[in-house]
Write a protein that holds these residues in place. Structure first.
Motif, mmCIF file in Angstrom:
data_model
loop_
_atom_site.group_PDB
_atom_site.id
_atom_site.type_symbol
_atom_site.label_atom_id
_atom_site.label_comp_id
_atom_site.label_asym_id
_atom_site.label_seq_id
_atom_site.Cartn_x
_atom_site.Cartn_y
_atom_site.Cartn_z
ATOM 1 N N TYR A 1 -8.173 -0.799 2.314
ATOM 2 C CA TYR A 1 -7.380 -1.755 1.528
ATOM 3 C C TYR A 1 -7.212 -3.078 2.283
ATOM 4 C CZ TYR A 1 -3.362 -3.828 -0.823
ATOM 5 O OH TYR A 1 -2.521 -4.693 -1.469
ATOM 6 N N TYR B 1 0.833 -1.205 0.000
ATOM 7 C CA TYR B 1 0.000 0.000 0.000
ATOM 8 C C TYR B 1 0.872 1.261 0.000
ATOM 9 C CZ TYR B 1 -3.478 3.467 1.349
ATOM 10 O OH TYR B 1 -4.289 4.577 1.379
ATOM 11 N N LEU C 1 -3.720 3.165 -6.385
ATOM 12 C CA LEU C 1 -4.881 2.552 -5.727
ATOM 13 C C LEU C 1 -6.040 3.525 -5.565
ATOM 14 C CD1 LEU C 1 -3.034 0.506 -2.942
ATOM 15 C CD2 LEU C 1 -4.078 -0.378 -5.036
ATOM 16 N N ASN D 1 -8.598 -6.953 1.358
ATOM 17 C CA ASN D 1 -7.606 -7.938 0.921
ATOM 18 C C ASN D 1 -7.262 -8.993 1.974
ATOM 19 O OD1 ASN D 1 -6.329 -7.156 -1.895
ATOM 20 N ND2 ASN D 1 -6.735 -5.242 -0.819
ATOM 21 N N ASN E 1 2.476 1.680 -3.442
ATOM 22 C CA ASN E 1 1.589 1.707 -4.603
ATOM 23 C C ASN E 1 0.302 2.497 -4.362
ATOM 24 O OD1 ASN E 1 2.888 -0.432 -6.583
ATOM 25 N ND2 ASN E 1 2.953 -1.339 -4.541
ATOM 26 N N SER E 2 0.292 3.326 -3.333
ATOM 27 C CA SER E 2 -0.928 4.078 -2.998
ATOM 28 C C SER E 2 -1.365 4.990 -4.141
ATOM 29 C CB SER E 2 -0.710 4.902 -1.730
ATOM 30 O OG SER E 2 0.397 5.785 -1.882
#
Length: 202
Positions: A139, A124, A131, A143, A127-128
């Motif tokens: 998140y 997260y 997203l 997940n 790669n926020s």
């Protein structure tokens, strides 16, 4: 004794490198389960034998080597950070330790259910931007339950088998070098006795 420790350390690194190479190559030529291609035997083995720092260094080097010779898609920093934490914790828990069921269960269960959320957190963080507006809690809620439903058994098997195999390798290596050290001491003792006997003869 120091000489034997150096030789043993070098041999440990060679064994780990062979395991890492096989783990990378076998899935290319044969269909294997996740427990084989995603195993961490080499890292656990190095951590057990040489300590957490060595396990971390080995993790970093093997990741960069494998991902720069066409065996991967490049080093993903969030994956590498997770592997570093994993290697350090495994080394701390198992370096020069005897097999104990409590420690074994703690490692397997902890790695499966407590350490895994770290991988989601790192993903997260790195790669926020792709997203969207989803928060970290959102998140995780979307997940981690899926992982608990479908993915945890693979992770548990990887830790459970990896620790056992690495421990067996370490045990065999320790046994071999203990026998070699005993033989060396016996030969030295016999040599001293022979020298003393010859001196008495004169």
């Amino acid at each position: 004794m120091k000489k034997w420790n150096i030789i043993k350390g070098i041999l440990s690194l060679i064994i780990a490198a062979v395991i890492t190479a096989l783990t990378a190559i076998i899935p290319i030529v044969a269909s294997v389960g996740k427990a084989v291609y995603a195993n961490n035997v080499a890292v656990i083995f190095i951590g057990m034998e040489l300590g957490p720092a060595a396990g971390i260094v080995y993790t970093i080097l093997s990741s960069f080597i494998l991902n720069n010779i066409g065996m991967g898609s490049g080093v993903l920093l969030y994956v590498l950070l997770f592997q570093i934490v994993e290697a350090g914790l495994l080394g701390l828990l198992w370096h020069k330790k005897r097999m104990h069921m409590g420690r074994y269960l703690l490692t397997v269960i902890g790695g499966t259910f407590l350490l895994k959320p770290l991988s989601y957190m790192l993903f997260y963080i790195f790669n926020s931007s792709i997203l969207g507006d989803i928060t970290f809690l959102e998140y995780m809620k979307s997940n981690y339950p899926l992982y608990l439903q479908n993915g945890w058994t693979d992770t548990l098997i990887i830790y459970a088998t990896g620790i056992i195999i690495a421990y067996i390798l370490q045990y065999i290596l320790d046994m071999i070098f203990e026998k070699m050290e005993k033989r060396r001491k016996t030969n030295e003792k016999e040599g001293i006795n022979c020298s003393a006997h010859r001196a008495d003869s004169y």
